[in-house]
Design a protein around this motif. Structure first.
Motif, PDB file in Angstrom:
ATOM      1  N   LYS A 168      14.178  -0.033  -0.491  1.00  0.00           N
ATOM      2  CA  LYS A 168      12.950  -0.002   0.325  1.00  0.00           C
ATOM      3  C   LYS A 168      13.084   1.070   1.403  1.00  0.00           C
ATOM      4  O   LYS A 168      14.149   1.290   1.946  1.00  0.00           O
ATOM      5  CB  LYS A 168      12.710  -1.356   0.985  1.00  0.00           C
TER       6      LYS A 168
ATOM      7  N   THR B   5      11.356  -0.162  -4.413  1.00  0.00           N
ATOM      8  CA  THR B   5      10.806  -1.506  -4.226  1.00  0.00           C
ATOM      9  C   THR B   5      11.890  -2.570  -4.106  1.00  0.00           C
ATOM     10  O   THR B   5      11.638  -3.637  -3.580  1.00  0.00           O
ATOM     11  CB  THR B   5       9.882  -1.880  -5.397  1.00  0.00           C
TER      12      THR B   5
ATOM     13  N   ARG C 258       7.753   8.152  -6.667  1.00  0.00           N
ATOM     14  CA  ARG C 258       8.368   6.859  -6.986  1.00  0.00           C
ATOM     15  C   ARG C 258       8.862   6.229  -5.697  1.00  0.00           C
ATOM     16  O   ARG C 258       9.758   6.763  -5.051  1.00  0.00           O
ATOM     17  CB  ARG C 258       9.537   7.027  -7.936  1.00  0.00           C
ATOM     18  N   LEU C 259       8.269   5.084  -5.352  1.00  0.00           N
ATOM     19  CA  LEU C 259       8.658   4.353  -4.152  1.00  0.00           C
ATOM     20  C   LEU C 259       9.734   3.339  -4.486  1.00  0.00           C
ATOM     21  O   LEU C 259       9.664   2.686  -5.535  1.00  0.00           O
ATOM     22  CB  LEU C 259       7.457   3.598  -3.586  1.00  0.00           C
TER      23      LEU C 259
ATOM     24  N   TYR D 100       8.125   0.527   5.427  1.00  0.00           N
ATOM     25  CA  TYR D 100       8.149  -0.346   4.248  1.00  0.00           C
ATOM     26  C   TYR D 100       6.770  -0.537   3.631  1.00  0.00           C
ATOM     27  O   TYR D 100       6.646  -0.768   2.444  1.00  0.00           O
ATOM     28  CB  TYR D 100       8.740  -1.704   4.602  1.00  0.00           C
ATOM     29  N   LYS D 101       5.727  -0.441   4.437  1.00  0.00           N
ATOM     30  CA  LYS D 101       4.383  -0.712   3.940  1.00  0.00           C
ATOM     31  C   LYS D 101       3.634   0.541   3.484  1.00  0.00           C
ATOM     32  O   LYS D 101       2.442   0.467   3.201  1.00  0.00           O
ATOM     33  CB  LYS D 101       3.578  -1.445   5.003  1.00  0.00           C
ATOM     34  N   ILE D 102       4.301   1.686   3.386  1.00  0.00           N
ATOM     35  CA  ILE D 102       3.630   2.910   2.958  1.00  0.00           C
ATOM     36  C   ILE D 102       3.297   2.810   1.472  1.00  0.00           C
ATOM     37  O   ILE D 102       4.010   2.165   0.701  1.00  0.00           O
ATOM     38  CB  ILE D 102       4.477   4.163   3.272  1.00  0.00           C
ATOM     39  N   THR D 103       2.208   3.443   1.059  1.00  0.00           N
ATOM     40  CA  THR D 103       1.781   3.408  -0.342  1.00  0.00           C
ATOM     41  C   THR D 103       2.026   4.755  -1.009  1.00  0.00           C
ATOM     42  O   THR D 103       2.210   5.777  -0.335  1.00  0.00           O
ATOM     43  CB  THR D 103       0.282   3.072  -0.427  1.00  0.00           C
ATOM     44  N   SER D 104       1.992   4.732  -2.342  1.00  0.00           N
ATOM     45  CA  SER D 104       2.127   5.986  -3.087  1.00  0.00           C
ATOM     46  C   SER D 104       0.992   6.934  -2.751  1.00  0.00           C
ATOM     47  O   SER D 104       1.193   8.146  -2.658  1.00  0.00           O
ATOM     48  CB  SER D 104       2.138   5.712  -4.587  1.00  0.00           C
ATOM     49  N   ALA D 105      -0.201   6.393  -2.573  1.00  0.00           N
ATOM     50  CA  ALA D 105      -1.354   7.229  -2.231  1.00  0.00           C
ATOM     51  C   ALA D 105      -1.131   7.961  -0.910  1.00  0.00           C
ATOM     52  O   ALA D 105      -1.471   9.143  -0.783  1.00  0.00           O
ATOM     53  CB  ALA D 105      -2.612   6.374  -2.155  1.00  0.00           C
ATOM     54  N   SER D 106      -0.518   7.283   0.049  1.00  0.00           N
ATOM     55  CA  SER D 106      -0.226   7.922   1.336  1.00  0.00           C
ATOM     56  C   SER D 106       0.778   9.053   1.152  1.00  0.00           C
ATOM     57  O   SER D 106       0.647  10.115   1.764  1.00  0.00           O
ATOM     58  CB  SER D 106       0.328   6.912   2.328  1.00  0.00           C
TER      59      SER D 106
ATOM     60  N   TYR E 108       1.248  10.794  -1.610  1.00  0.00           N
ATOM     61  CA  TYR E 108       0.544  11.894  -2.278  1.00  0.00           C
ATOM     62  C   TYR E 108      -0.254  12.702  -1.253  1.00  0.00           C
ATOM     63  O   TYR E 108      -0.295  13.928  -1.322  1.00  0.00           O
ATOM     64  CB  TYR E 108      -0.404  11.365  -3.363  1.00  0.00           C
TER      65      TYR E 108
END
Length: 138
Positions: free
Chosen positions: A71, A66, A63-64, A42-48, A50
């Motif tokens: 989620k 939300t 696209r994550l 749940y806490k992963i970011t778009s940067a991760s 990429y």
């Protein structure tokens, strides 16, 4: 049988094959450059994402999910279909922060449409048809 002179002058023409394409072969119809990824932390970011998926080729978009029901999911859009295939082949089952990724090719017909909602829509269409017929008779 050819003599040495004939063999020297005899050249075989072979069609050009791109070395990058030779190992890619023909793709199954479900292969798509849009991937649907499930079981994300749940806490992963778009940067991760990429960083993880970018190893397999240029990414057009991530696209994550939300909303509470989306989620842990994401859509990853690659520039090239072959890069998407490589990512699915290598990242399905990949462990990210203690969770194993589920990477699928996006198939619109398979996501989010429940058979019960389809049946409801069919019933609504029938009711509207009957209503329209009744209005035309008046």
């Amino acid at each position: 049988m050819l003599t040495k002179a004939e063999a020297k002058n005899n050249t075989t023409i072979t069609p050009y094959t791109d070395p990058q394409m030779s190992n890619k072969g023909r793709l199954p119809p479900e292969v798509n450059r849009v991937l649907y990824v499930r079981n994300l932390p749940y806490k992963i970011t778009s940067a991760s994402l990429y960083e993880i998926f970018g190893r397999y080729g240029p990414i057009r978009q991530v696209r994550l999910g939300t909303a509470p029901d989306t989620k842990g999911t994401a859509f990853v859009v690659f520039e090239d279909i072959y890069d998407a295939r490589e990512a699915v082949d290598h990242l399905s089952g990949f462990n990210v922060q203690g969770r194993y990724l589920v990477c699928l090719y996006y198939q619109q017909k398979n996501l989010g449409i429940k058979s019960s909602s389809v049946e409801e829509k069919k019933r609504e269409i029938e009711i509207l048809k009957k209503h329209t017929e009744a209005l035309e008779k008046e």
